[in-house]
Design an enzyme around this catalytic site. Structure first.
Site, PDB file in Angstrom:
ATOM      1  CE  LYS A  46      -2.945  -3.009  -0.167  1.00  0.00           C
ATOM      2  NZ  LYS A  46      -2.181  -3.899  -0.329  1.00  0.00           N
ATOM      3  CB  ILE A 181      -0.643 -10.566  -5.169  1.00  0.00           C
ATOM      4  CG1 ILE A 181      -1.111 -10.906  -3.603  1.00  0.00           C
ATOM      5  CG2 ILE A 181       0.895 -10.165  -5.169  1.00  0.00           C
ATOM      6  CD1 ILE A 181      -0.510 -12.228  -3.153  1.00  0.00           C
ATOM      7  N   GLY A 182      -1.222  -9.945  -8.186  1.00  0.00           N
ATOM      8  CA  GLY A 182      -0.560  -9.497  -9.285  1.00  0.00           C
ATOM      9  C   GLY A 182      -1.197  -8.198  -9.917  1.00  0.00           C
ATOM     10  CD  GLU A 200      -5.618 -15.859 -14.265  1.00  0.00           C
ATOM     11  OE1 GLU A 200      -6.181 -17.055 -14.041  1.00  0.00           O
ATOM     12  OE2 GLU A 200      -5.153 -15.439 -13.507  1.00  0.00           O
ATOM     13  CG  LEU A 318      -9.499 -11.485   2.694  1.00  0.00           C
ATOM     14  CD1 LEU A 318     -11.062 -11.677   2.713  1.00  0.00           C
ATOM     15  CD2 LEU A 318      -8.785 -10.746   1.583  1.00  0.00           C
ATOM     16  CG  HIS A 443     -24.909  16.925  -2.631  1.00  0.00           C
ATOM     17  ND1 HIS A 443     -24.678  16.151  -3.680  1.00  0.00           N
ATOM     18  CD2 HIS A 443     -24.992  18.217  -3.061  1.00  0.00           C
ATOM     19  CE1 HIS A 443     -24.599  17.051  -4.844  1.00  0.00           C
ATOM     20  NE2 HIS A 443     -24.393  18.241  -4.478  1.00  0.00           N
TER      21      HIS A 443
END
Length: 464
Positions: A46, A181-182, A200, A318, A443
């Site tokens: 990240k 991941i890819g 793939e 996860l 909004h």
């Protein structure tokens, strides 16, 4: 309580056990706490996704906003320093703050079961130690899945770990696997200038993701952003390092002529497998369910005082799933009835736009014969998305045809990873699409697209 593994599931379980007044030890062979996620997974990726996104915006989007940049360049070394700073701060925070606060004894070494109540530790600094436990939690995580005959050297042919450590931007990068991941790592290096090709085996990207959303995702990444090219329905037959290049042998998945494609680096990203080697599971009678540890509804193994959580049991790999399971296992030990609702666990791909899902996909509902209503709202019709010039994607809602109860929500768009939580809470508490549609949204916000998609599910949207 002894926890083997200090990844997101393990360290969270250890902290929770300490909070409930248990005497706790946590063991991890890596040394720095945080497991794959904090050290070589979620967190460093990240950081690089953030850095590369800033560069990509400066190179391609700033001019449209009246911001002119001259002499723009990339300093990969500095990007890596920024990544390491984030990683170090978080891992040290676990050991220096969280473990100390909850009185968790942390052992850096390899832990294995000597018996149901005894764990032997091969310490990283040398020597061994044996500790006893009333309860044990196995939170050993996972390792990189490998392709037979292709050696990962973390230099030319790399796993996600090696792809986080490149010292320069590869001119050509081949990614094997069009999963989370890819696509995340392909995005990082594609934004920085690599010519990225994703190979793939299947005829689609992101297996398991709602197919309608996945098709739009592929279009955005390849045609609109031009970040990567896709070779779908393609099988990898082998790889060979020739000089300073990698030659990848491929052929159609359904059979056909073999071809060779060349790159400076190849990333193997076909998934992960549970890490269970040397834990002594057989010696204490812990039963397996295929490649994962068999558990009951309370995360207990076939040996009742030994629990297992995270990547080494069934379900999505996860970090947040592992965390929930860690807390549930500890609460069950304490007689508090811990529980995990597996129907309300979000999944996020942190590309740009982000892809976030929770609940059932339309493909799954069709296969199960469930009758449903569907509502879709594009970000192109959302005022905030238009003002920030970031309007690719949509929100898709699936609800039961009779009761209107939410069954699944799928988002492709800016900040989708944060916005998905509205849908997660809705599923957790059994909300209908009308419940969320009748809830006032500020909004202008991106989240108004969620409201409109909910309106489209039970009635009609306003802005399309």
């Amino acid at each position: 309580c002894v926890v083997i593994g200090a990844g997101p599931g393990g360290y969270v379980a250890a902290v929770k056990a300490g909070q409930l007044g248990m005497k706790v030890a946590c063991i991890d062979k890596r040394g720095p706490a945080g497991g794959t996620c904090l050290n070589v997974g979620c967190i460093p990726s990240k950081a690089l996704l953030n850095s590369s996104h800033h560069y990509h915006m400066a190179a391609h989007d700033f001019k449209k906003q009246g911001i002119n940049v001259e002499g723009l360049s990339i300093d990969v070394k500095q990007m890596m320093k920024a990544k390491e700073k984030a990683v170090k701060g978080l891992t040290q925070g676990i050991e220096g703050t969280l473990f100390k606060k909850s009185k968790v004894d942390y052992y850096k070494g390899f832990g294995k079961l000597s018996s149901a109540n005894e764990i032997a530790i091969d310490l990283n600094d040398g020597g061994t130690e044996t500790i006893k436990a009333k309860n044990v939690i196995l939170a050993t995580g996972s390792d990189v899945a490998r392709i037979p005959g292709i050696e990962i050297d973390e230099k030319m042919i790399v796993s996600s770990t090696g792809a986080l450590e490149f010292d320069k931007v590869p001119e050509k990068l081949i990614v094997i696997g069009a999963g989370v991941i890819g696509l995340e790592m392909g995005s990082v290096w594609g934004r920085l200038g690599s010519d990225v090709t994703v190979v793939e085996f299947l005829d689609r990207i992101t297996p398991g993701v709602d197919s309608e959303v996945a098709k739009m995702f592929q279009t955005v990444l390849s045609r609109k952003q031009k970040l990567m090219n896709f070779k779908l329905g393609t099988k990898v037959m082998g790889a060979e390092v020739v000089g300073d290049k990698v030659q990848l042998k491929v052929q159609p998945s359904k059979g056909g002529d073999e071809d060779v494609i060349e790159a400076d680096k190849v990333l193997v990203a076909i998934g992960r497998v549970p890490y269970l080697d040397g834990l002594g599971l057989d010696s204490v009678g812990v039963e397996m369910d295929g490649r994962v540890i068999k558990t009951n509804g309370h995360l207990q193994t076939s040996v009742p005082n030994i629990y297992a959580i995270g990547d080494c049991i069934k379900g999505a790999m996860l970090a947040h799933k592992a965390e929930e399971e860690g807390i549930a296992a500890v609460e069950h030990m304490a007689g508090l009835g811990g529980h995990v609702n597996y129907d309300a666990i979000p999944n996020v791909i942190y590309t740009h736009p982000e892809l976030a899902t929770v609940g059932k996909s339309e493909d799954e509902l069709k296969e199960a014969g469930v009758k449903y209503n569907k509502g879709v709202f594009p970000f192109m019709a959302n005022s905030r998305a238009r003002t920030i010039d970031d309007a690719d994607g949509m929100v898709k809602v699936l609800a039961d045809k009779e009761t209107d109860r939410l069954l699944g929500v799928h988002m492709l768009g800016p900040n989708a990873g944060e916005m998905i939580m509205e849908a997660v809470i809705g599923l957790e508490y059994g909300a209908s699409s009308e419940d969320l549609a009748r809830t006032c949204h500020a909004h202008p916000t991106l989240s108004e697209a969620v409201k409109e998609a909910m309106m489209a599910t039970y009635d009609k949207p306003i802005h399309i």
